[in-house]
Design a protein around this motif. Structure first.
Motif, PDB file in Angstrom:
ATOM      1  N   PHE A  39      44.967   2.724 -10.317  1.00 32.20           N
ATOM      2  CA  PHE A  39      45.466   1.829  -9.268  1.00 32.20           C
ATOM      3  C   PHE A  39      44.634   1.788  -7.991  1.00 32.20           C
ATOM      4  O   PHE A  39      44.998   1.104  -7.052  1.00 32.20           O
ATOM      5  N   ASP A  40      43.545   2.505  -7.928  1.00 34.43           N
ATOM      6  CA  ASP A  40      42.828   2.596  -6.655  1.00 34.43           C
ATOM      7  C   ASP A  40      41.474   1.890  -6.694  1.00 34.43           C
ATOM      8  O   ASP A  40      40.507   2.363  -6.122  1.00 34.43           O
ATOM      9  N   ASP A  41      41.387   0.751  -7.364  1.00 35.74           N
ATOM     10  CA  ASP A  41      40.115   0.036  -7.433  1.00 35.74           C
ATOM     11  C   ASP A  41      40.118  -1.249  -6.598  1.00 35.74           C
ATOM     12  O   ASP A  41      39.224  -2.064  -6.706  1.00 35.74           O
ATOM     13  N   GLU A  42      41.125  -1.410  -5.763  1.00 28.98           N
ATOM     14  CA  GLU A  42      41.237  -2.624  -4.947  1.00 28.98           C
ATOM     15  C   GLU A  42      40.383  -2.515  -3.687  1.00 28.98           C
ATOM     16  O   GLU A  42      40.046  -1.423  -3.252  1.00 28.98           O
ATOM     17  N   PRO A  43      40.052  -3.671  -3.080  1.00 32.73           N
ATOM     18  CA  PRO A  43      39.384  -3.613  -1.769  1.00 32.73           C
ATOM     19  C   PRO A  43      40.315  -2.965  -0.745  1.00 32.73           C
ATOM     20  O   PRO A  43      41.534  -3.053  -0.867  1.00 32.73           O
ATOM     21  N   LYS A  44      39.727  -2.340   0.242  1.00 38.13           N
ATOM     22  CA  LYS A  44      40.535  -1.595   1.211  1.00 38.13           C
ATOM     23  C   LYS A  44      40.458  -2.254   2.582  1.00 38.13           C
ATOM     24  O   LYS A  44      39.563  -1.949   3.375  1.00 38.13           O
ATOM     25  N   PRO A  45      41.427  -3.130   2.896  1.00 42.11           N
ATOM     26  CA  PRO A  45      41.474  -3.667   4.258  1.00 42.11           C
ATOM     27  C   PRO A  45      41.900  -2.566   5.224  1.00 42.11           C
ATOM     28  O   PRO A  45      42.373  -1.506   4.803  1.00 42.11           O
ATOM     29  N   ARG A  46      41.746  -2.812   6.489  1.00 46.45           N
ATOM     30  CA  ARG A  46      42.205  -1.824   7.476  1.00 46.45           C
ATOM     31  C   ARG A  46      43.695  -1.593   7.283  1.00 46.45           C
ATOM     32  O   ARG A  46      44.422  -2.511   6.919  1.00 46.45           O
ATOM     33  N   PRO A  47      44.173  -0.379   7.516  1.00 49.20           N
ATOM     34  CA  PRO A  47      45.619  -0.131   7.397  1.00 49.20           C
ATOM     35  C   PRO A  47      46.391  -1.028   8.364  1.00 49.20           C
ATOM     36  O   PRO A  47      45.921  -1.272   9.481  1.00 49.20           O
ATOM     37  N   HIS A  48      47.541  -1.517   7.911  1.00 47.27           N
ATOM     38  CA  HIS A  48      48.363  -2.293   8.840  1.00 47.27           C
ATOM     39  C   HIS A  48      49.082  -1.334   9.786  1.00 47.27           C
ATOM     40  O   HIS A  48      49.059  -0.125   9.607  1.00 47.27           O
ATOM     41  N   VAL A  49      49.720  -1.894  10.798  1.00 38.94           N
ATOM     42  CA  VAL A  49      50.310  -1.085  11.863  1.00 38.94           C
ATOM     43  C   VAL A  49      51.342  -0.091  11.315  1.00 38.94           C
ATOM     44  O   VAL A  49      51.435   1.042  11.794  1.00 38.94           O
ATOM     45  N   GLY A  50      52.103  -0.484  10.311  1.00 42.34           N
ATOM     46  CA  GLY A  50      53.096   0.426   9.730  1.00 42.34           C
ATOM     47  C   GLY A  50      52.444   1.592   9.006  1.00 42.34           C
ATOM     48  O   GLY A  50      52.911   2.732   9.090  1.00 42.34           O
ATOM     49  N   GLU A  51      51.376   1.315   8.269  1.00 45.93           N
ATOM     50  CA  GLU A  51      50.654   2.388   7.569  1.00 45.93           C
ATOM     51  C   GLU A  51      50.043   3.357   8.578  1.00 45.93           C
ATOM     52  O   GLU A  51      50.114   4.587   8.394  1.00 45.93           O
ATOM     53  N   ALA A  52      49.452   2.807   9.640  1.00 48.11           N
ATOM     54  CA  ALA A  52      48.848   3.657  10.671  1.00 48.11           C
ATOM     55  C   ALA A  52      49.911   4.504  11.370  1.00 48.11           C
ATOM     56  O   ALA A  52      49.721   5.709  11.589  1.00 48.11           O
ATOM     57  N   MET A  53      51.038   3.885  11.690  1.00 49.89           N
ATOM     58  CA  MET A  53      52.114   4.625  12.372  1.00 49.89           C
ATOM     59  C   MET A  53      52.680   5.717  11.466  1.00 49.89           C
ATOM     60  O   MET A  53      52.945   6.836  11.921  1.00 49.89           O
ATOM     61  N   GLY A  54      52.856   5.404  10.181  1.00 47.13           N
ATOM     62  CA  GLY A  54      53.347   6.412   9.240  1.00 47.13           C
ATOM     63  C   GLY A  54      52.408   7.610   9.172  1.00 47.13           C
ATOM     64  O   GLY A  54      52.852   8.763   9.143  1.00 47.13           O
ATOM     65  N   CYS A  55      51.120   7.343   9.148  1.00 48.61           N
ATOM     66  CA  CYS A  55      50.134   8.433   9.133  1.00 48.61           C
ATOM     67  C   CYS A  55      50.229   9.264  10.406  1.00 48.61           C
ATOM     68  O   CYS A  55      50.234  10.496  10.353  1.00 48.61           O
ATOM     69  N   TRP A  56      50.311   8.591  11.545  1.00 54.09           N
ATOM     70  CA  TRP A  56      50.349   9.285  12.829  1.00 54.09           C
ATOM     71  C   TRP A  56      51.593  10.170  12.939  1.00 54.09           C
ATOM     72  O   TRP A  56      51.511  11.336  13.350  1.00 54.09           O
ATOM     73  N   ILE A  57      52.741   9.633  12.560  1.00 52.87           N
ATOM     74  CA  ILE A  57      53.988  10.404  12.663  1.00 52.87           C
ATOM     75  C   ILE A  57      53.975  11.587  11.703  1.00 52.87           C
ATOM     76  O   ILE A  57      54.363  12.703  12.072  1.00 52.87           O
ATOM     77  N   TYR A  58      53.524  11.380  10.467  1.00 54.88           N
ATOM     78  CA  TYR A  58      53.510  12.484   9.497  1.00 54.88           C
ATOM     79  C   TYR A  58      52.516  13.559   9.935  1.00 54.88           C
ATOM     80  O   TYR A  58      52.812  14.749   9.859  1.00 54.88           O
ATOM     81  N   TYR A  59      51.350  13.129  10.386  1.00 53.19           N
ATOM     82  CA  TYR A  59      50.355  14.086  10.876  1.00 53.19           C
ATOM     83  C   TYR A  59      50.954  14.933  11.996  1.00 53.19           C
ATOM     84  O   TYR A  59      50.817  16.158  12.016  1.00 53.19           O
ATOM     85  N   THR A  60      51.623  14.279  12.925  1.00 52.44           N
ATOM     86  CA  THR A  60      52.231  14.983  14.053  1.00 52.44           C
ATOM     87  C   THR A  60      53.306  15.951  13.567  1.00 52.44           C
ATOM     88  O   THR A  60      53.369  17.103  14.018  1.00 52.44           O
TER      89      THR A  60
END
Length: 182
Positions: free
Chosen positions: A16-37
């Motif tokens: 499932f990981d052969d797709e082009p990778k656009p920049r993460p959308h705001v929700g994906e970025a926020m999810g990463c930031w909150i989980y990292y924190t």
């Protein structure tokens, strides 16, 4: 079990990981930031707990939990930096101290520590599921599935130990009105 999970995720990544990778959308970025924190703030709590217990089983669980948190933190940190998502400020590492020198009024009990870890793991699992449901990119979704699976396995190990030691908080059985008592 980890080798089985690793094989499964290697398969999913190739499938499932052969797709082009656009920049993460705001929700994906926020999810990463909150989980990292959340993970970064979990580590000093685990270190403080390691400084207050002498129970060998609990020390092992705390070390396993810390090891997984550090691994997930490093993984998501590398991803965030690669994608240009800023990292949050995090708390300082706790110094190692003698558990026997912690005053009883301050020292957490082994049951309190185990239940705190359990609550953190449950929260992390929910965060991973939420972040996965909001992910559009497959690589980000797979990261959340992996993190959730790793935390779930750790949670099952913790729950087993908590049952053995009498630390697990179990709600009373539900008996609907009119049901025969057992």
């Amino acid at each position: 079990m980890p080798n089985t999970l690793e094989a499964l995720f290697d398969y999913l990544k190739t499938r499932f990981d052969d797709e082009p990778k656009p920049r993460p959308h705001v929700g994906e970025a926020m999810g990463c930031w909150i989980y990292y924190t959340a993970i970064a703030e979990e580590i000093p709590i685990l270190e403080a707990a390691l400084n207050t217990t002498t129970d060998k089983d609990l020390v092992e669980l705390l070390n396993d939990t810390k090891k997984l948190a550090l691994h997930q933190m490093q993984t998501i940190e590398e991803f965030m930096l690669k994608e240009g998502i800023p990292l949050s400020d995090t708390s300082e590492k706790k110094p190692v101290s003698d558990p026997n020198s912690v005053p009883l009024g301050v020292k957490a009990t082994d049951s309190e520590i185990a239940n705190l870890i359990s609550a953190k793991i449950a929260t992390n699992i929910v965060m991973c599921a939420t972040n996965n449901s909001q992910s559009v990119r497959n690589d980000i979704g797979l990261m959340w599935i992996r993190f959730q699976s790793e935390k779930s396995v750790l949670g099952m190990e913790l729950k087993t130990k908590m049952k053995e030691r009498g630390w697990l908080k179990v709600p009373p059985a539900y008996i609907p009105p009119g049901a025969p008592a057992k």
